[in-house]
Write a protein that holds these residues in place. Structure first.
Motif, short mmCIF file in Angstrom:
data_model
loop_
_atom_site.label_atom_id
_atom_site.label_comp_id
_atom_site.label_asym_id
_atom_site.label_seq_id
_atom_site.Cartn_x
_atom_site.Cartn_y
_atom_site.Cartn_z
N PRO A 148 0.79 -1.11 -0.19
CA PRO A 148 0.03 0.00 0.00
C PRO A 148 0.83 1.26 -0.08
O PRO A 148 1.90 1.24 0.78
N THR A 149 0.47 2.37 -0.80
CA THR A 149 1.24 3.51 -0.85
C THR A 149 0.20 4.83 -0.75
O THR A 149 0.40 5.58 -1.40
N ASP A 150 -0.75 4.71 0.23
CA ASP A 150 -1.84 5.57 0.36
C ASP A 150 -1.11 7.10 0.75
O ASP A 150 -0.07 7.16 1.20
N THR A 151 -1.85 7.97 0.44
CA THR A 151 -1.08 9.30 0.59
C THR A 151 -1.64 9.81 2.01
O THR A 151 -2.64 10.99 1.95
N LEU A 177 10.31 1.33 -5.58
CA LEU A 177 9.28 1.71 -4.56
C LEU A 177 9.49 3.09 -4.00
O LEU A 177 8.80 3.83 -4.02
N ALA A 178 10.95 3.26 -3.73
CA ALA A 178 11.15 4.62 -3.06
C ALA A 178 10.98 5.79 -3.81
O ALA A 178 10.41 6.78 -3.69
N ASP A 179 11.48 5.57 -5.28
CA ASP A 179 10.91 6.65 -6.33
C ASP A 179 9.53 6.66 -6.41
O ASP A 179 9.09 7.85 -6.59
N TYR A 180 8.72 5.78 -6.36
CA TYR A 180 7.48 5.85 -6.73
C TYR A 180 6.83 6.53 -5.37
O TYR A 180 5.77 7.45 -5.63
N ARG A 225 3.62 2.55 -10.59
CA ARG A 225 4.59 1.58 -10.17
C ARG A 225 5.53 1.05 -11.31
O ARG A 225 6.71 1.09 -11.11
N LEU A 226 4.75 0.80 -12.40
CA LEU A 226 5.65 0.22 -13.64
C LEU A 226 6.57 1.49 -14.07
O LEU A 226 7.74 1.25 -14.51
N ASP A 227 6.30 2.71 -14.21
CA ASP A 227 7.07 3.80 -14.53
C ASP A 227 8.26 3.82 -13.36
O ASP A 227 9.26 3.95 -13.86
N ALA A 228 7.92 3.81 -12.10
CA ALA A 228 8.95 3.56 -11.32
C ALA A 228 9.92 2.52 -11.45
O ALA A 228 11.57 2.50 -11.30
N LEU A 229 9.57 1.38 -11.65
CA LEU A 229 10.55 0.14 -12.03
C LEU A 229 11.34 0.36 -13.30
O LEU A 229 12.39 0.27 -13.31
#
Length: 166
Positions: A26-29, A85-88, A104-108
């Motif tokens: 999870p990466t909720d804001t 994940l850190a970048d995302y 997340r795909l952009d970040a990977l």
């Protein structure tokens, strides 16, 4: 014997599990400052753990020419996914830190292009925090991952020579 019982099968399975975890964590804001502080500490802890595990695997490879290479492979995959994940998370929680890093795909994709030193330019750091994170990521890539890949290639070459001589 099935593929899963072989060391490479284990490494591939572990890597697949890591990729799944990467896409489902999870990466909720949540704007709560305490929550953000805890996440920052956990992120730092994750980085330290990734470095320790990779260094442990590198030392293991240097000390035992017959040590399985699969642990090193899994540790390297974990390091790349950690930075993706850190970048995302930086992109999600700090709008404007990255340009065109939306998923997340952009970040990977960005983490892998940074690792490969390709740098297409379509995704890049714009904010100071993101640039600082990328400095750490590039240092990690240059030192830890390059060392790990060097050990990996030396071990593979030694095993090929050993099999040809046998």
């Amino acid at each position: 014997m099935s593929v899963i019982h072989r060391p490479l099968g284990h490494a591939l399975l572990n890597s697949a599990v890591l990729v799944v975890v990467y896409f489902v964590v999870p990466t909720d804001t949540d704007a709560n400052p305490w929550s953000l502080a805890v996440r920052a500490l956990l992120t730092l802890g994750g980085l330290v753990l990734a470095v320790v595990l990779i260094l442990r695997q590198v030392n293991r490879q240097l000390g035992d020419a017959q040590a399985p290479l699969t642990g090193l492979l899994t540790a390297l995959v974990a390091g790349v996914l950690f930075f993706a994940l850190a970048d995302y998370l930086v992109a999600v929680h700090g709008p404007g830190q990255f340009v065109d890093l939306n998923t997340r795909l952009d970040a990977l994709y960005f983490a892998l292009s940074t690792l490969a030193t390709v740098g297409f330019g379509d995704v890049h750091a714009q904010g100071q925090f993101a640039r600082g994170l990328l400095c750490v990521q590039m240092l990690f890539n240059a030192v830890i991952i390059a060392t790990g890949l060097s050990v990996l290639s030396k071990q593979i070459a030694a095993r090929v020579r050993e099999r040809r001589g046998a």
